[in-house]
Design a protein around this motif. Structure first.
Motif, PDB file in Angstrom:
ATOM      1  N   ASN A   4      64.200  57.839   1.207  1.00 53.51           N
ATOM      2  CA  ASN A   4      62.766  58.028   1.460  1.00 53.51           C
ATOM      3  C   ASN A   4      62.235  56.810   2.217  1.00 53.51           C
ATOM      4  O   ASN A   4      61.459  56.032   1.693  1.00 53.51           O
ATOM      5  CB  ASN A   4      61.998  58.234   0.153  1.00 53.51           C
ATOM      6  N   GLY A  40      54.359  54.521   0.518  1.00 56.55           N
ATOM      7  CA  GLY A  40      54.431  54.972   1.900  1.00 56.55           C
ATOM      8  C   GLY A  40      54.396  56.481   1.969  1.00 56.55           C
ATOM      9  O   GLY A  40      54.509  57.175   0.956  1.00 56.55           O
ATOM     10  N   ARG A  41      54.278  57.000   3.176  1.00 60.99           N
ATOM     11  CA  ARG A  41      54.133  58.444   3.383  1.00 60.99           C
ATOM     12  C   ARG A  41      55.330  58.942   4.194  1.00 60.99           C
ATOM     13  O   ARG A  41      55.729  58.318   5.176  1.00 60.99           O
ATOM     14  CB  ARG A  41      52.823  58.721   4.113  1.00 60.99           C
ATOM     15  N   ILE A  42      55.903  60.077   3.768  1.00 64.11           N
ATOM     16  CA  ILE A  42      57.049  60.662   4.476  1.00 64.11           C
ATOM     17  C   ILE A  42      56.825  62.156   4.669  1.00 64.11           C
ATOM     18  O   ILE A  42      56.006  62.780   3.974  1.00 64.11           O
ATOM     19  CB  ILE A  42      58.377  60.434   3.711  1.00 64.11           C
ATOM     20  N   THR A  67      60.019  54.567   4.197  1.00 64.41           N
ATOM     21  CA  THR A  67      58.570  54.571   4.407  1.00 64.41           C
ATOM     22  C   THR A  67      58.142  53.566   5.455  1.00 64.41           C
ATOM     23  O   THR A  67      56.959  53.287   5.604  1.00 64.41           O
ATOM     24  CB  THR A  67      57.849  54.256   3.080  1.00 64.41           C
ATOM     25  N   THR A 107      53.124  66.278   3.902  1.00 66.94           N
ATOM     26  CA  THR A 107      53.420  64.861   3.642  1.00 66.94           C
ATOM     27  C   THR A 107      53.493  64.592   2.147  1.00 66.94           C
ATOM     28  O   THR A 107      52.884  65.293   1.331  1.00 66.94           O
ATOM     29  CB  THR A 107      52.363  63.944   4.277  1.00 66.94           C
TER      30      THR A 107
END
Length: 777
Positions: free
Chosen positions: A64, A179-181, A66, A77
């Motif tokens: 993952n 964080g964003r994924i 980020t 997201t």
């Protein structure tokens, strides 16, 4: 000689292997068990590359990342944060998740997202949390367990991992806690290439681990030698010629080898299922990982029976089989030394062109390395029979048990050498590898520079947590000796939007904490110090003037940046920098809390350095729990004086796992070999007891028969192992140094395995001394 005659003679041998009554079946089963153990390990070895590749694939699939391109919020997201932790030196993988839409990516192994304050755990973590040993970890993970992570989301059956639900992670993006994924995995991942020395290590590890297996298989197909000699003599008596007799003997060995393949497959399948419940050196696998390559498995299935036939034919070449007996029972001709030295010399010759190559001159030639190491290790099996024969031929008077053992060894020194060949090869290879690992370890180890005498743990305090509150909580934590709270920022000679020409660090703390950073002449709240002697203080002197205006950068939660002005006070004191807990001599300025302005305080990054009393049980776990209570996304860092390359550690771990499996094979095979030899001599032992020989004397004689060849074998193994280790070190351009503790350790382990096997063989020995051992059919 046509193929049909070969097939007929081998087929007759196959029938003899299974049609010899109870004795024949016992002989075949012993051979099959010995061969089967080796086959199981060979199948396991062929499955290792696939298992490692599957572990890497699953690790890549759940990544993952980020960092990199900034992603905006959308229905597809997912907010995520890494919350890995350590519990009693066990790594616990943790991820906190917050889906931002219905199409948010689901991690591998999950059927749904956990809700806030819920978590899904691996089976091993659930077991740990449910146990008494997991009480401290349960305190750190105050989530409700609502499910289990599936196999596709784990890299091993014993991995400790969890996914927890959370809210408000978007607010933590600015401090890099979350964080964003849009997807899990790393499609662009490329395997990292090993440097030449690590490749050499991997190559030698495989050769060293597989050679004892090959030696054991070769020895196992020769079980039942004395009884087989009598059967071969009977064949000659009824009219078969020497060639046919040898082919029949080879067919008999082929039968044991084929049954060994079946046993080996069963052992492998049983071990494959058992592997899911164990963990060796922090490595665990699922049974589905251990699928041998079909091509390699076919190679094993063909090579083992072929080796059984070839070994039997080769060993019978120098044996005269006559109708009235086999000449092996007479005193054999003395073994010659000259040709036995050719193998190790050939091995040294193959490795010699690569001496001094190091990692700077490209990869090592894999064929020469493999051939050279094999020749040197096989040289052990060639030298050992000559050394055993020469030594026992000179042994003389002693106790009755000693004389019985020596005489037995003088009559069958070859069988004694065969029994210890495998362990001698294993010890020689292990000594060479330990020397190589010890020699190159410094190249893969670096000093961290941390002053662990001052602090052993550190904690970066998030912006939303008050530094003084965090310090107070940690100071009251069980096992914490002292707490040093420090915060810092950077000051420039002009606003940061205008790119300052000079910038310096500003460290803030009370007088007690600042004394961990500098030697202070005197200190009171409100003082400001200019540091001298810092590692990076070249810009400090021009800025060290009372009234000098400096600027710090403040970043708001929404990402906006503003400059905060700060004016150095008058008077401005001076102090000498010393190594702080991180091992660095700081430059710039030291400020006490009373010298701060409200705006400057908002630019600070807080750190807490902790001195921990490791004599207090679970002291570091209490610290981790206290930090988790302050911020579930934060984790303290435990310091050590050195760090080692993960790739190097992975190779070393692989060696330990493989060596453990080989040692188990060594022990089991030695026990089978010992029992086979005792079975061959059952009538002789029973006869000696019937004539009045004490059981204690016979037991000691058996111990001497094991101890003498093992002692000689370990000496030869030590010499060959140190020679190979020295050559490998020269190849890597590393100074040759004998790692005596490792040499003694590996020799001791080899001797310990033999002691355990000998002790396990004593109960069957005592049973074979009973009078019913004189029965015959």
């Amino acid at each position: 000689m046509n193929t049909r005659q070969w097939a007929r003679d081998l087929g007759m041998g196959l029938r003899f292997a299974f049609a010899g009554g109870r004795e024949g079946w016992i002989r075949a089963l012993l051979t099959a068990v010995g061969v089967g153990l080796g086959v199981a390990l060979l199948l396991l070895t062929t499955a290792v590359p696939g298992a490692l590749a599957e572990r890497d694939r699953r690790e890549d699939a759940r990544l993952n990342h980020t960092y990199g391109e900034e992603i905006g919020r959308g229905d597809d997201t997912l907010m995520t944060a890494d919350v890995d932790t350590v519990f009693d030196d066990l790594h616990v993988r943790g991820r906190v998740l917050e889906p931002e839409g219905d199409e948010a990516p689901l991690p591998p192994g999950l059927s749904r997202f956990p809700a806030p304050d819920e978590m899904m755990v691996s089976p091993a973590l659930r077991e740990l949390l449910d146990s008494d040993d997991g009480a401290l970890l349960r305190e750190r993970l105050p989530y409700e367990v609502v499910g289990t992570i599936g196999e596709q989301g784990l890299i091993g059956s014993q991995e400790l991992a969890y996914y927890a639900g959370a809210e408000g992670l978007a607010d933590r993006v600015h401090d890099a806690s979350a964080g964003r994924i849009r997807a899990f995995g790393n499609p662009d991942a490329t395997p990292e290439e090993l440097d030449p020395v690590l490749m050499l290590l991997v190559l030698v590890v495989f050769v060293v681990l597989l050679m004892p297996v090959a030696v054991f298989i070769a020895a196992a197909v020769r079980f039942g030698g004395e009884r087989r000699d009598r059967r071969l003599a009977a064949l000659r008596l009824v009219g078969s010629d020497g060639g046919m007799t040898r082919r029949v003997a080879a067919g008999e060995a082929l039968g044991g080898a084929l049954l060994g393949l079946l046993f080996g497959t069963v052992f492998f399948l049983a071990g494959r299922e058992f592997a899911a419940s164990v963990e060796l050196f922090r490595i665990s696998v699922f049974p589905s990982y251990l699928n041998p390559s079909p091509l390699l498995a076919l190679l094993v299935a063909v090579a083992v029976p072929a080796a059984a036939v070839l070994v039997t034919l080769l060993t019978l070449r120098g044996v005269v089989i006559e109708p009235l007996g086999v000449v092996r029972t007479a005193r054999p001709a003395r073994r010659r030394l000259w040709w036995r030295l050719l193998l190790p010399l050939a091995g040294l010759g193959m490795l010699a062109p690569m001496l001094g190559q190091g990692r700077e001159n490209g990869d090592f030639n894999g064929y020469l390395v493999t051939g050279g190491v094999i020749c040197l290790l096989v040289g052990v099996t060639a030298l050992l029979p000559w050394i055993v024969e020469t030594t026992v031929g000179r042994l003389g008077a002693g106790s009755v048990s000693w004389q019985l053992a020596v005489r037995r060894l003088q009559l069958s020194s070859g069988a004694a050498a065969r029994m210890v060949n495998g362990i001698a090869v294993a010890v020689a290879g292990a000594i060479a590898l330990q020397m190589l690992f010890a020699g190159v370890e410094d190249d893969y180890t670096r000093e961290t520079g941390f002053e662990v005498s001052q602090a052993q743990m550190a904690f970066h305090v998030p912006a939303h947590v008050d530094l003084s509150e965090a310090a107070a909580k940690l100071e009251g934590t069980e096992g914490v000796r002292a707490v040093y709270p420090l915060s810092d920022t950077y000051l420039g000679d002009r606003p940061w939007a205008q790119e300052p020409e000079r910038s310096v660090q500003a460290t803030v703390g009370d007088c007690a904490a600042l004394r961990r950073v500098a030697r202070l002449p005197s200190c009171a709240d409100g003082d400001v110090f200019a540091l001298r002697g810092g590692e990076f203080d070249t810009d400090t002197a021009p800025l060290s003037r009372p009234g000098q205006k400096l600027y710090a950068e403040r970043q708001a939660a929404d990402g906006t940046v503003t400059d905060i002005a700060y004016t150095l006070p008058d008077p401005l004191k001076e102090a000498d920098s010393v190594e702080d807990p991180t091992g660095v001599r700081r430059g710039g300025f030291l400020l006490t809390p009373g010298a701060l302005t409200a705006g400057l305080a908002e630019t600070l990054n807080g750190h807490v350095y902790l001195s921990v009393d490791d004599s207090v049980p679970h002291a570091r776990e209490h610290v981790r729990n206290a930090v988790a209570a302050l911020d579930p996304l934060a984790q303290p860092t435990a310091w050590s004086t050195t760090e080692r390359s993960e790739r190097f550690d992975a190779v070393r771990t692989g060696l330990f796992v493989g060596a453990t499996a080989v040692l188990v094979l060594i022990g089991a095979s030695l026990l089978v070999s010992q029992l086979e030899q005792l079975r061959e001599r059952r009538r002789l032992l029973a006869s000696l007891v019937a004539f009045g020989t004490r059981r204690r004397t016979l037991s000691l004689s058996v111990l001497w028969q094991t101890a003498i060849p093992i002692g000689l074998g370990l000496l030869v193994a030590s010499a060959v192992g140190m020679t190979l280790g020295a050559v490998l070190l020269r190849m890597t351009a590393t100074p040759v140094r004998v790692d005596w503790p490792s040499v003694l350790q590996m020799t001791g382990i080899g001797a310990g395995v033999v002691v355990v096997v000998t002790l396990l063989s004593l109960p069957p020995l005592l049973r074979m001394m009973r009078p019913d051992g004189l029965r015959t059919e």
